[in-house]
Design a protein around this motif. Structure first.
Motif, PDB file in Angstrom:
ATOM      1  N   ASP A 233      -9.157 -27.937  71.577  1.00  0.00           N
ATOM      2  CA  ASP A 233     -10.230 -28.619  70.637  1.00  0.00           C
ATOM      3  C   ASP A 233      -9.810 -28.117  69.043  1.00  0.00           C
ATOM      4  O   ASP A 233     -10.256 -28.987  68.499  1.00  0.00           O
ATOM      5  CB  ASP A 233     -11.252 -28.246  71.212  1.00  0.00           C
ATOM      6  CG  ASP A 233     -11.649 -28.737  72.353  1.00  0.00           C
ATOM      7  OD1 ASP A 233     -11.203 -29.913  72.914  1.00  0.00           O
ATOM      8  OD2 ASP A 233     -12.746 -28.407  73.287  1.00  0.00           O
ATOM      9  N   ILE A 234      -9.515 -26.927  68.953  1.00  0.00           N
ATOM     10  CA  ILE A 234      -9.262 -26.417  67.671  1.00  0.00           C
ATOM     11  C   ILE A 234      -8.092 -27.161  67.144  1.00  0.00           C
ATOM     12  O   ILE A 234      -8.112 -27.506  65.705  1.00  0.00           O
ATOM     13  CB  ILE A 234      -8.941 -24.829  67.612  1.00  0.00           C
ATOM     14  CG1 ILE A 234     -10.430 -24.213  67.968  1.00  0.00           C
ATOM     15  CG2 ILE A 234      -8.439 -24.345  66.250  1.00  0.00           C
ATOM     16  CD1 ILE A 234     -10.241 -22.600  68.151  1.00  0.00           C
ATOM     17  N   PRO A 364     -17.967 -31.109  65.150  1.00  0.00           N
ATOM     18  CA  PRO A 364     -18.665 -32.295  64.419  1.00  0.00           C
ATOM     19  C   PRO A 364     -18.658 -33.626  65.340  1.00  0.00           C
ATOM     20  O   PRO A 364     -18.109 -34.006  66.182  1.00  0.00           O
ATOM     21  CB  PRO A 364     -17.888 -32.511  63.037  1.00  0.00           C
ATOM     22  CG  PRO A 364     -16.619 -31.979  63.518  1.00  0.00           C
ATOM     23  CD  PRO A 364     -16.852 -31.021  64.391  1.00  0.00           C
ATOM     24  N   PRO A 365     -19.877 -34.174  64.758  1.00  0.00           N
ATOM     25  CA  PRO A 365     -19.971 -35.520  65.621  1.00  0.00           C
ATOM     26  C   PRO A 365     -18.600 -36.438  65.451  1.00  0.00           C
ATOM     27  O   PRO A 365     -18.177 -36.573  64.237  1.00  0.00           O
ATOM     28  CB  PRO A 365     -21.121 -36.254  64.868  1.00  0.00           C
ATOM     29  CG  PRO A 365     -21.423 -35.466  63.555  1.00  0.00           C
ATOM     30  CD  PRO A 365     -20.826 -34.236  63.771  1.00  0.00           C
ATOM     31  N   PRO A 366     -18.283 -37.110  66.618  1.00  0.00           N
ATOM     32  CA  PRO A 366     -16.904 -38.123  66.513  1.00  0.00           C
ATOM     33  C   PRO A 366     -17.120 -39.050  65.438  1.00  0.00           C
ATOM     34  O   PRO A 366     -18.304 -39.589  65.175  1.00  0.00           O
ATOM     35  CB  PRO A 366     -16.921 -38.464  67.870  1.00  0.00           C
ATOM     36  CG  PRO A 366     -18.299 -38.536  68.259  1.00  0.00           C
ATOM     37  CD  PRO A 366     -18.855 -37.308  67.893  1.00  0.00           C
ATOM     38  N   LEU A 367     -16.091 -39.198  64.703  1.00  0.00           N
ATOM     39  CA  LEU A 367     -16.113 -40.605  63.812  1.00  0.00           C
ATOM     40  C   LEU A 367     -16.006 -41.812  64.670  1.00  0.00           C
ATOM     41  O   LEU A 367     -15.602 -42.044  65.884  1.00  0.00           O
ATOM     42  CB  LEU A 367     -14.826 -40.333  62.902  1.00  0.00           C
ATOM     43  CG  LEU A 367     -14.763 -39.263  62.078  1.00  0.00           C
ATOM     44  CD1 LEU A 367     -13.514 -39.168  61.373  1.00  0.00           C
ATOM     45  CD2 LEU A 367     -15.937 -39.134  61.097  1.00  0.00           C
ATOM     46  N   ALA A 432      -1.053 -36.441  67.853  1.00  0.00           N
ATOM     47  CA  ALA A 432      -2.411 -35.755  68.236  1.00  0.00           C
ATOM     48  C   ALA A 432      -3.554 -36.214  67.364  1.00  0.00           C
ATOM     49  O   ALA A 432      -3.286 -36.728  66.036  1.00  0.00           O
ATOM     50  CB  ALA A 432      -2.235 -34.171  68.099  1.00  0.00           C
ATOM     51  N   GLY A 433      -4.732 -36.163  67.882  1.00  0.00           N
ATOM     52  CA  GLY A 433      -5.903 -36.587  66.953  1.00  0.00           C
ATOM     53  C   GLY A 433      -5.870 -38.277  67.080  1.00  0.00           C
ATOM     54  O   GLY A 433      -5.557 -38.811  68.131  1.00  0.00           O
ATOM     55  N   SER A 507      -7.774 -37.153  71.628  1.00  0.00           N
ATOM     56  CA  SER A 507      -8.908 -36.483  72.171  1.00  0.00           C
ATOM     57  C   SER A 507      -9.948 -37.094  72.972  1.00  0.00           C
ATOM     58  O   SER A 507     -10.591 -36.765  73.906  1.00  0.00           O
ATOM     59  CB  SER A 507      -9.701 -35.410  70.935  1.00  0.00           C
ATOM     60  OG  SER A 507     -10.298 -36.472  70.026  1.00  0.00           O
ATOM     61  N   ALA A 508     -10.076 -38.481  72.430  1.00  0.00           N
ATOM     62  CA  ALA A 508     -10.945 -39.212  73.256  1.00  0.00           C
ATOM     63  C   ALA A 508     -10.399 -39.976  74.440  1.00  0.00           C
ATOM     64  O   ALA A 508     -11.065 -40.608  75.198  1.00  0.00           O
ATOM     65  CB  ALA A 508     -11.625 -40.376  72.232  1.00  0.00           C
ATOM     66  N   GLY A 509      -8.972 -39.875  74.498  1.00  0.00           N
ATOM     67  CA  GLY A 509      -8.149 -40.364  75.596  1.00  0.00           C
ATOM     68  C   GLY A 509      -8.240 -41.908  75.468  1.00  0.00           C
ATOM     69  O   GLY A 509      -8.198 -42.743  76.499  1.00  0.00           O
TER      70      GLY A 509
END
Length: 540
Positions: A233-234, A364-367, A432-433, A507-509
């Motif tokens: 996550d980091i 933080p809340p996802p964009l 990534a991301g 991260s959201a797949g």
């Protein structure tokens, strides 16, 4: 056959009187050999000193001397006999037989009744005679004497509960008279019951400790999983943050350059106008200077009306030079943002209490997910194809951003990263991301994303894009598309396009394919859990 040879040897080296192997052998003058003890005892009973076998008489009585060579042969014969019977002399760490004379053999059992240790040969009476039927045999031990009563030299088969010690059957008459005594076997039975309870408690504690150990093992695994998730996550958070900062940097740089171009263009335009005005003023100044120098008064007065209006240009107000905009304020703003970031990043984000489970920092809340092509392009990543992974029949050009299938293979360096079974290539950069890239295709092309762990070897589904668990691919040809993953094909009719946009939210797949033309339309989208960084892939 070997055992018969040993028996023959024993007969040849046996004493004719006792019929056993010679013990301290002696040879008398007639040449016959006997045990020194046997022949001495025989001659003491006889008046004449003669040989028991040949009857030859000797006068005076011969002096008996030990035959050392014969004694050595007999000793070696004894050792051979013991080895044939599976016995051997007792070593320094062994318990020796108490019955053997001469070379003492290793004891195989100790008798708690006889208080004697026996080798295999001397133990046989305990197995063959009913007299020894009740004798208790145990493994050889040197502690037999501890079973004797120090006062009466009798075997201690009783136990005094009053004094808590072993005693013999005579002790209750003297030293332990009137004490609570029982047999050693009865006392052992009672204490064995107590030990069984102790053993039961120990076994229960073992089970409890094993459960605690398993719980700790599971906790350690949970901590490792939690830590791995936190690290991922980091990595994802800071990757997206760096991408955001990179985009902000690029946007800010472009904004400054656009403002710079605007200000410089405006200044250049004013410079041109000023240059024209300066030229006009110089021309008029020359006319006035010429008029000042004329000596003809009539000409001066005649020309004056036409030159007197040159005092000030009519558009002088329009050509006032404005002050150009500078960018010091933006630098000050960046300094403030830097201070805010340093203050934010300097905080202790990781609050880990004194427990076995680490606390993952709140994210933080996802964009919001992008919707238009312009939104996708904010996550554009410039990818280059890795020549180390390209099949020998796939050539790269345009700074490794164009892949072409060739009918002839090219010579390339063999390595573990190169695809050898399928005409494929992966990107050098990993994603990534959130990432977005576009592919312009011609002919049948597989546009894919894949883990770097995908197989590279032989021509099998394990190394083909879209035909294993490590890759996802979209095949486009003649107005149709097919999505592949783990050998499962999903036909997508009527959505073919020469330009494909690929959007990944690691991260959201989320993995989405878009057709890019005058409009942007979704071809296919999936949601899964990505476990490794992704690389873009092209296949033919």
């Amino acid at each position: 056959m070997a055992q018969k040879t040993v028996e023959l040897d024993q007969e040849a080296f046996s004493c004719p009187i006792c019929l056993n192997l010679l013990e301290d052998p002696v040879t008398i003058p007639c040449g016959h050999s006997y045990c020194m003890g046997c022949i001495s005892a025989y001659w003491q009973e006889q008046e004449a000193h003669s040989c028991p076998q040949c009857r030859h008489s000797f006068t005076p009585r011969p002096v008996l001397l030990k035959n050392t060579m014969l004694a050595l042969l007999v000793e070696q014969l004894k050792q051979l006999g013991h080895q044939a019977a599976g016995e051997r002399p007792a070593g320094a760490e062994d318990v020796a037989c108490d019955v053997c004379t001469g070379t003492r053999l290793k004891a195989v059992k100790s008798c708690l009744v006889c208080l004697v240790s026996y080798c295999g040969k001397h133990l046989q009476p305990h197995y063959q005679s009913a007299t020894f039927e009740k004798h208790r045999l145990v493994d050889p031990t040197r502690r037999l004497q501890e079973s004797l009563c120090p006062h009466h030299e009798e075997v201690m088969r009783m136990f005094c509960r009053t004094d808590q010690q072993l005693i013999c059957y005579v002790c209750p008459v003297d030293e332990h008279k009137g004490h609570d005594t029982v047999s050693a076997a009865a006392e052992r039975t009672e204490r064995q019951k107590e030990l069984m309870e102790v053993q039961k408690n120990i076994q229960q504690r073992i089970q409890e400790r094993e459960k605690d150990f398993q719980v700790l093992e599971e906790e350690v695994a949970a901590v490792n999983r939690s830590a791995d998730t936190a690290v991922e996550d980091i990595d994802t958070f800071f990757t997206e943050l760096l991408q955001l900062l990179d985009r902000r940097c690029s946007d800010g740089r472009q904004q400054v350059r656009n403002m710079q171009d605007s200000e410089v263009s405006q200044a250049r335009g004013l410079q041109e106008k000023l240059q024209e005005e300066i030229s006009e003023l110089r021309r008029r100044n020359d006319q006035l200077q010429e008029l000042f120098l004329t000596e003809d008064h009539n000409r001066f007065l005649h020309s004056y009306p036409s030159l007197s209006h040159l005092r000030e240009p009519a558009d002088a107000a329009a050509t006032q030079v404005p002050r150009p905009k500078h960018f010091e304020d933006m630098t000050v703003g960046l300094s403030k943002v830097q201070q805010q970031l340093e203050s934010l990043l300097g905080q202790d984000w990781f609050q880990v209490p004194d427990t076995a489970t680490a606390v993952v920092p709140s994210q933080p809340p996802p964009l919001p997910q992008p919707r238009s092509r312009a939104d996708f392009q904010t996550y554009s990543c410039r990818l280059t194809l890795d020549p180390e992974t390209a099949h020998p029949m796939v050539t790269l050009s345009d700074c490794n951003r164009r892949a072409t299938y060739m009918s002839d293979a090219v010579i390339c360096v063999a390595n573990r990263e190169r695809f050898l079974g399928w005409y494929q290539v992966l990107s050098k950069e990993r994603m990534a991301g959130r990432c977005y890239f576009e592919v312009t295709r011609k002919g049948r092309v597989f546009v894919a994303v894949a883990y770097n762990s995908i197989s590279r070897g032989h021509r099998s589904n394990e190394s083909r894009l879209g035909f294993n668990r490590q890759s996802w691919a979209l095949s486009c040809e003649k107005g149709t598309c097919v999505f592949y993953h783990n050998t499962v094909a999903t036909p997508l009719v009527g959505v073919g396009c020469s330009q494909i946009g690929v959007y990944v939210d690691h991260s959201a797949g989320i993995l989405s394919f878009y057709g890019i033309s005058s409009t942007t339309r979704l071809i296919h989208s999936i949601q899964t859990a990505f476990t490794e960084p992704l690389h873009a892939g092209i296949g033919f």
